[in-house]
Every structure is written in structure tokens, then in C-alpha cells.
Write a protein that holds these residues in place. Sequence first.
Motif, PDB file in Angstrom:
ATOM      1  N   LYS A   1      -7.294   2.597   1.041  1.00  0.00           N
ATOM      2  CA  LYS A   1      -6.164   2.467   1.930  1.00  0.00           C
ATOM      3  C   LYS A   1      -4.944   3.186   1.379  1.00  0.00           C
ATOM      4  N   THR A   2      -4.796   3.107   0.077  1.00  0.00           N
ATOM      5  CA  THR A   2      -3.646   3.764  -0.556  1.00  0.00           C
ATOM      6  C   THR A   2      -3.770   5.270  -0.441  1.00  0.00           C
ATOM      7  N   TRP A   3      -4.946   5.806  -0.743  1.00  0.00           N
ATOM      8  CA  TRP A   3      -5.146   7.253  -0.652  1.00  0.00           C
ATOM      9  C   TRP A   3      -4.996   7.742   0.787  1.00  0.00           C
ATOM     10  N   ALA A   4      -5.302   6.888   1.734  1.00  0.00           N
ATOM     11  CA  ALA A   4      -5.173   7.284   3.143  1.00  0.00           C
ATOM     12  C   ALA A   4      -3.706   7.506   3.525  1.00  0.00           C
ATOM     13  N   CYS A   5      -2.794   6.885   2.759  1.00  0.00           N
ATOM     14  CA  CYS A   5      -1.357   7.035   3.030  1.00  0.00           C
ATOM     15  C   CYS A   5      -0.746   8.219   2.290  1.00  0.00           C
ATOM     16  N   VAL A   6      -1.535   8.858   1.441  1.00  0.00           N
ATOM     17  CA  VAL A   6      -1.038  10.007   0.685  1.00  0.00           C
ATOM     18  C   VAL A   6      -1.222  11.256   1.515  1.00  0.00           C
TER      19      VAL A   6
ATOM     20  N   THR B   1       0.823  -1.208   0.000  1.00  0.00           N
ATOM     21  CA  THR B   1       0.000   0.000   0.000  1.00  0.00           C
ATOM     22  C   THR B   1       0.857   1.258   0.000  1.00  0.00           C
ATOM     23  N   ARG B   2       1.905   1.247   0.792  1.00  0.00           N
ATOM     24  CA  ARG B   2       2.770   2.423   0.876  1.00  0.00           C
ATOM     25  C   ARG B   2       3.482   2.687  -0.445  1.00  0.00           C
ATOM     26  N   GLN B   3       3.842   1.605  -1.163  1.00  0.00           N
ATOM     27  CA  GLN B   3       4.498   1.769  -2.453  1.00  0.00           C
ATOM     28  C   GLN B   3       3.543   2.407  -3.469  1.00  0.00           C
ATOM     29  N   ARG B   4       2.301   1.979  -3.470  1.00  0.00           N
ATOM     30  CA  ARG B   4       1.312   2.575  -4.368  1.00  0.00           C
ATOM     31  C   ARG B   4       1.096   4.049  -4.004  1.00  0.00           C
ATOM     32  N   ALA B   5       1.079   4.345  -2.720  1.00  0.00           N
ATOM     33  CA  ALA B   5       0.890   5.730  -2.288  1.00  0.00           C
ATOM     34  C   ALA B   5       2.043   6.603  -2.775  1.00  0.00           C
ATOM     35  N   LYS B   6       3.265   6.061  -2.753  1.00  0.00           N
ATOM     36  CA  LYS B   6       4.417   6.806  -3.253  1.00  0.00           C
ATOM     37  C   LYS B   6       4.265   7.114  -4.747  1.00  0.00           C
TER      38      LYS B   6
END
Length: 270
Positions: free
Chosen positions: A263-268, A220-225
Amino acid sequence: MAFADNDFTYINIFLSTYRAFASTSTVLELLLDRYGNLEISGSEERGSQNSPGSSTVLRTAIASILQAWLDQCAEDFQEPPDHVCLLKVLSYLKKNMPGSDPEKRAQNLLEQFQKEELENDDAFHSLSPCNLDEEEELEISGAQEFSLFQEELVAEQLTYMDATLFKNVVPHHCLGCIWSRRDKQENKHLAQSIRATISQFNAVTNCVVSTVLDSRELKTRQRAKTLEKWIRIARQCRILNNFSSLKAIVSALQSTSVYRLKKTWACVPK
């Protein structure tokens, strides 16, 4: 007549709008069949060369029209494989204006179209079946390399490609009378300059989506990056006034497949 004052401005206007009410073959028929015989009589040659109705003036006028038509709207004559209209123009010019600039332009255009057709055929026959595993491997490695590119560099390259395409846009391709006929099979060659800008827009959009959804193994963090990187690229496009790529990136980020990554957008960062 406008020809008498060497005012050919209206030719450009006509070439940009005639498709709304006539086809290329119809205009050629009216132009060439009506003035197909340009033999200069003795009386005209001696005393009437400067009169608007003389064959000399008509020859100059038609040469100017055909030259402008071939230069500005070459795609009007791209009718593979026969190129009927272009051959008609070429035959007319060889008979009435041998060795003229319009004849050379028509001949070069015909050779260019024929060469492109051969190249397209060769490219089609040379296509080999692709290995799906190899293709997936290339896509994954390409997505991993994407993180190494600088945002400014990506935005500049996108801007360069967009600028090149928009500089080549033919104004009359934007007219509804041209664009509305694009979906017909026989009109697939119409509005190529507009199609090119649309293809570039779609390519950028697909690139954004594919890098974000590249692999199930991505965390998830990689997608957020990756999302953050595209947002920064979009910001750079805005600074460069490249609204085409900017809108393409925004459209991709708002697409259903990307927008649902909660979840990905939540890490952005906001």
C-alpha cells in the motif's frame, strides 16, 4: 641487494602480501633473531661500511623495514593485552638502535595501544542500563526530524563519511588471506579498515529501514513520503558518485520488511 641501491620498493610489496604465508611473529623471528647481533667489527668499520654484507648496511636495512612496518601496518602489532611482537621489536631497537626513529615510533605505538585499551575499558564500565521507553521516544522524534533535512545535505554528509572511511582503507586488508580469518575470536582486530566501511554500509541500511518502519502510528502516506525522500537521497548519492551509500539505500528499500509495504509503495509516484 636492493639495499645497496637504496631501493626499498619491495618492502611495501612484502608487507602487503606476507600474511598469505607467514604470521607477524614468524617474520619477526626470522628477521630479528637472524640479525639480532649488529655489533660492527673493527675491520667492517674501517673498510667495509659500503659493502652489502656489512653491519652498517644491515642496520640501515632493518631500520627501514621496521619503520615501514610500524608506519604502514601498525595493526599487525596490536595484540592486547601483552603486545608480544611490539615489545620484541621495541626491545630489539633499544638494544641495537637506541634513540632511533623506529624506536620512538614503536614506543609511541605501544603507548597508543595501551591508551586505547584503557579508554575501551572505561567506556565499557560506564555503560548504564537504558530505559526502553526513553529509547523509543528518541527514535520516534529522530524519525520525525528526518523529514526536515534536505536531500542534498544528507547525501553530501553520507558521501563525506564514506570518503573518509575509504581513504583510510589499508590495501592488504582486502586480501582473502586476511579477510577469511576475520571470524575467529583471536582475529577480531584484523581488517579494521574494511570492517569500518561495512559497519557504515549497515548503519545506512538500518537507518533507512528504521525511518520507514518507525512507528505503527504512521499513516501510509507518511511512509510513502519517507520512501520518496530516501529515493531522492539515493539519486543525489548517484550524482556525487557515492555508490556505497547508494547501494546501501537501495538494499534497504529492497529488503523484505520494506518491499512488502504494498500500500505504501502504491502511493509512491512512479
